[in-house]
Design an enzyme around this catalytic site. Structure first.
Site, PDB file in Angstrom:
ATOM      1  N   LYS A 182      -4.121  -7.266  -3.815  1.00  0.00           N
ATOM      2  CA  LYS A 182      -3.147  -6.276  -3.216  1.00  0.00           C
ATOM      3  C   LYS A 182      -2.623  -7.494  -2.217  1.00  0.00           C
ATOM      4  O   LYS A 182      -2.833  -8.528  -2.154  1.00  0.00           O
ATOM      5  CB  LYS A 182      -4.035  -5.011  -2.372  1.00  0.00           C
ATOM      6  CG  LYS A 182      -4.372  -4.439  -3.416  1.00  0.00           C
ATOM      7  CD  LYS A 182      -3.417  -3.658  -4.390  1.00  0.00           C
ATOM      8  CE  LYS A 182      -4.065  -2.936  -5.243  1.00  0.00           C
ATOM      9  NZ  LYS A 182      -3.028  -1.978  -6.479  1.00  0.00           N
TER      10      LYS A 182
ATOM     11  N   ASP B 299      -4.544   2.964  -1.694  1.00  0.00           N
ATOM     12  CA  ASP B 299      -3.501   2.087  -1.355  1.00  0.00           C
ATOM     13  C   ASP B 299      -4.756   2.299  -0.010  1.00  0.00           C
ATOM     14  O   ASP B 299      -4.048   1.650   1.174  1.00  0.00           O
ATOM     15  CB  ASP B 299      -2.907   2.339  -0.948  1.00  0.00           C
ATOM     16  CG  ASP B 299      -1.354   1.483  -2.100  1.00  0.00           C
ATOM     17  OD1 ASP B 299      -1.959   1.031  -2.606  1.00  0.00           O
ATOM     18  OD2 ASP B 299      -0.425   2.163  -2.537  1.00  0.00           O
TER      19      ASP B 299
ATOM     20  N   GLN C 242       1.792   0.288 -11.765  1.00  0.00           N
ATOM     21  CA  GLN C 242       3.717  -0.583 -11.235  1.00  0.00           C
ATOM     22  C   GLN C 242       3.717  -0.682 -12.619  1.00  0.00           C
ATOM     23  O   GLN C 242       4.698  -1.278 -13.556  1.00  0.00           O
ATOM     24  CB  GLN C 242       2.669  -1.496 -10.611  1.00  0.00           C
ATOM     25  CG  GLN C 242       3.517  -0.988  -8.998  1.00  0.00           C
ATOM     26  CD  GLN C 242       2.683  -2.292  -8.075  1.00  0.00           C
ATOM     27  OE1 GLN C 242       1.754  -3.975  -8.709  1.00  0.00           O
ATOM     28  NE2 GLN C 242       2.649  -2.662  -6.846  1.00  0.00           N
TER      29      GLN C 242
ATOM     30  N   SER D  12      -2.560   1.220 -13.732  1.00  0.00           N
ATOM     31  CA  SER D  12      -1.716   0.340 -12.670  1.00  0.00           C
ATOM     32  C   SER D  12      -0.538   1.209 -12.452  1.00  0.00           C
ATOM     33  O   SER D  12       0.456   1.828 -13.855  1.00  0.00           O
ATOM     34  CB  SER D  12      -1.720  -0.723 -12.446  1.00  0.00           C
ATOM     35  OG  SER D  12      -0.327  -1.883 -12.627  1.00  0.00           O
TER      36      SER D  12
ATOM     37  N   ARG E  90      -8.616  -6.853  -0.264  1.00  0.00           N
ATOM     38  CA  ARG E  90      -9.230  -5.804   0.688  1.00  0.00           C
ATOM     39  C   ARG E  90     -10.085  -6.428   1.103  1.00  0.00           C
ATOM     40  O   ARG E  90     -10.541  -5.604   2.659  1.00  0.00           O
ATOM     41  CB  ARG E  90      -7.765  -4.996   0.833  1.00  0.00           C
ATOM     42  CG  ARG E  90      -6.646  -5.094   0.912  1.00  0.00           C
ATOM     43  CD  ARG E  90      -5.385  -3.571   1.019  1.00  0.00           C
ATOM     44  NE  ARG E  90      -4.295  -4.082   1.467  1.00  0.00           N
ATOM     45  CZ  ARG E  90      -3.438  -2.974   0.907  1.00  0.00           C
ATOM     46  NH1 ARG E  90      -3.069  -1.706   0.038  1.00  0.00           N
ATOM     47  NH2 ARG E  90      -2.285  -3.003   1.634  1.00  0.00           N
TER      48      ARG E  90
ATOM     49  N   LYS F 165       6.872   4.965   0.110  1.00  0.00           N
ATOM     50  CA  LYS F 165       7.303   3.539  -0.501  1.00  0.00           C
ATOM     51  C   LYS F 165       7.278   3.443  -1.712  1.00  0.00           C
ATOM     52  O   LYS F 165       8.654   3.427  -2.780  1.00  0.00           O
ATOM     53  CB  LYS F 165       6.019   2.247  -0.480  1.00  0.00           C
ATOM     54  CG  LYS F 165       6.593   0.797  -0.730  1.00  0.00           C
ATOM     55  CD  LYS F 165       6.170  -0.294   0.599  1.00  0.00           C
ATOM     56  CE  LYS F 165       4.288   0.041   0.219  1.00  0.00           C
ATOM     57  NZ  LYS F 165       4.452  -1.173  -0.697  1.00  0.00           N
TER      58      LYS F 165
HETATM   59  C1  S3P Z   1       2.496   1.612  -6.407  1.00  0.00           C
HETATM   60  C2  S3P Z   1       1.180   1.061  -7.479  1.00  0.00           C
HETATM   61  C3  S3P Z   1       0.134   0.771  -6.969  1.00  0.00           C
HETATM   62  C4  S3P Z   1      -0.188   0.348  -5.407  1.00  0.00           C
HETATM   63  C5  S3P Z   1       1.508   0.086  -4.897  1.00  0.00           C
HETATM   64  C6  S3P Z   1       2.168   1.082  -5.174  1.00  0.00           C
HETATM   65  C7  S3P Z   1       3.305   1.784  -7.034  1.00  0.00           C
HETATM   66  O1  S3P Z   1      -0.058  -0.507  -7.396  1.00  0.00           O
HETATM   67  O2  S3P Z   1      -1.218  -0.220  -4.997  1.00  0.00           O
HETATM   68  O3  S3P Z   1       1.029  -0.140  -3.124  1.00  0.00           O
HETATM   69  O4  S3P Z   1       4.909   1.824  -6.956  1.00  0.00           O
HETATM   70  O5  S3P Z   1       3.688   1.839  -8.359  1.00  0.00           O
HETATM   71  P1  S3P Z   1      -0.984  -0.699  -8.804  1.00  0.00           P
HETATM   72  O6  S3P Z   1       0.295   0.305 -10.254  1.00  0.00           O
HETATM   73  O7  S3P Z   1      -0.444  -1.706  -9.396  1.00  0.00           O
HETATM   74  O8  S3P Z   1      -2.539  -0.374  -9.319  1.00  0.00           O
END
Ligand code: S3P
Length: 439
Positions: A347, A320, A173, A171, A351, A27
């Site tokens: 999340k 995750d 993200q 993070s 969770r 993903k």
């Molecule tokens: C992700 C980063 C993770 C993860 C999410 C996907 C990504 O989150 O939990 O399912 O694709 O960068 P965080 O970066 O907020 O920890």
């Protein structure tokens, strides 16, 4: 997504899990592949793309801004990139569905455009914290309005400048949002993390010809660069494989082979945790996969587990996988303690709360803490649990059902399609007792 029809599952014991399977594309990698291909000059080809609701939402957002996609086969996308200066103003709000990754990374991209935009999401995403991207993007000059740090995000396109930023929480993200914004910023953007997180944005920017320096825990790029179209192969998603890894470990007599699993070291903390609990998992590297982002065939056999104090430093490498780990802990002898995982509360659901409530409903003694849980392994019995619309919670309880003394009814599972469309059919193929419940 919020509009999806409500669906429940009934999971129950059937027998050993056996055979060979392959899970869908990653993903995280699929989101980024679509984004960078859209922003590149030229035509990119993506193979192994996850046909999930989350990643399709990302593609739809770019389509709304003038990017053309072709889907000649399932899991394949031909992306007609428009270049970093080629996105067009959308004619309405951009819907990220259930996808936190889409909203946070897009916030970085859209902050730097010459037009305004609005990012919206479903009920779950509308409760998730966005200040973690809004604050540093504002420090780069972005103009973003939100309702108290929550979606929708109203973004007024602006001229950005680079930043040297230390993330308060690990993070990927947030790191990725800043690096993407940094492509348009004047000067350099440098991000430091308290613990290294998945490095897919960095790797993929390089694959698209962007000069970027990175090492675990830091990344640095100069603004004003262009991206060059390329061909990408998305590995399969370790987080999807995780449910089968735990299920084969728990169900007596099982032996499963899971092919071509993405083994990025920032994703595979669950293997360390399960092995420390006594699991029997072999990883056979697949020839030709590169050292740091290897692909492996996993062979998992049933093994009895014992509880552990989970080392805090591996939490980000399995962020995750906690719903699956909680189920493993519930079936282990002794107690498992998880700490340092407060991120689980923000999340797709909280969770910690959803897993503890569900395990209790199945007869397991467990206690919540602010940043984790203590789970006393025991005998799982049948019962009713609620996934709260969280795909990974739903799949974790489907695994629990394979060990429980009676049927486990799992409410609200439609969102499994966000990350793992076809999970129920694939699971049934290797021996899960799992069916859709009549409502
Ligand atoms: C992700 C980063 C993770 C993860 C999410 C996907 C990504 O989150 O939990 O399912 O694709 O960068 P965080 O970066 O907020 O920890």
């Amino acid at each position: 997504m919020s509009g999806a029809a409500r669906q429940d599952w009934v999971a129950g014991r059937r027998g050993p899990l056996t055979g060979t399977l392959r899970v869908p594309g990653d993903k995280s990698v699929s989101h980024r592949a679509v984004m960078l291909a859209a922003l590149a000059d030229g035509i990119s080809r993506i193979e192994g793309f996850l046909e999930g609701e989350d990643t399709r939402a990302t593609a739809s957002v770019f389509a709304r801004m003038g990017v053309r996609f072709e889907a000649p086969a399932a899991g394949v996308r031909i992306v007609h990139g428009v270049g970093v200066d080629g996105l067009r103003a959308p004619d309405g709000p951009l819907d990220c569905g259930n996808a936190g990754t889409a909203m946070r990374l897009l916030a970085g991209v859209l902050s730097a455009q010459a037009f305004d935009s609005v990012l919206v999401g479903d009920a779950s995403l509308s409760r998730r914290p966005m200040r973690r991207v809004i604050d540093p993007l504002q420090q780069m000059g972005a103009r973003i309005a939100s309702s108290d740090g929550l979606p929708p995000l109203r973004i007024h396109g602006a001229r950005l400048h680079g930043i040297d930023y230390r993330l308060p929480v690990a993070s990927a993200q947030v790191k990725s949002a800043l690096l993407l914004a940094g492509l348009w910023a004047d000067g350099d953007t440098c991000v430091h993390e308290p613990h290294p997180t998945r490095d897919y944005t960095e790797r993929m920017l390089r694959a698209f010809g962007v000069a970027i320096d990175y090492a675990p825990g830091t990344a640095h790029l100069r603004g004003g660069q262009r991206l060059r179209a390329c061909e990408l192969r998305v590995p399969t998603d370790f987080s999807s494989a995780a449910f089968f890894i735990v299920a084969a470990t728990l169900v007596p007599g099982s032996a499963l082979r899971i092919e071509r699993v993405g083994m990025n070291p920032r994703r595979t903390g669950l293997l360390q945790a399960l092995r420390a609990m006594g699991a029997d998992i072999e990883a056979h590297a697949v020839d030709g996969s590169d050292r740091d982002d290897a692909v492996a065939d996993l062979v998992v056999r049933h093994a009895p587990l014992h509880g552990i104090d989970l080392p805090v430093e591996i939490v980000p490498d399995m962020i995750d996988e906690f719903p699956a780990l909680f189920v493993a802990a519930a079936c282990a002898t002794g107690t498992t303690v998880v700490r340092g995982a407060a991120e689980l509360r923000v999340k797709e659901s909280d969770r910690i709360a959803t897993m503890v409530a569900g395990l209790r409903a199945l007869g397991i003694a467990c206690e919540e803490s602010a940043d984790g849980a203590t789970i006393h392994g025991g005998r799982l019995r049948g019962g009713r649990v609620d996934s709260h619309g969280d795909h990974r919670v739903a799949m974790a309880f489907a695994v629990a059902g394979q060990r429980a003394d009676g049927d486990v009814r799992i409410a609200d599972v439609a969102n499994v399609a966000t990350s793992f469309p076809g999970f129920d059919a694939l699971a049934a193929d290797v021996g899960f007792g799992l069916r859709t419940a009549g409502l």
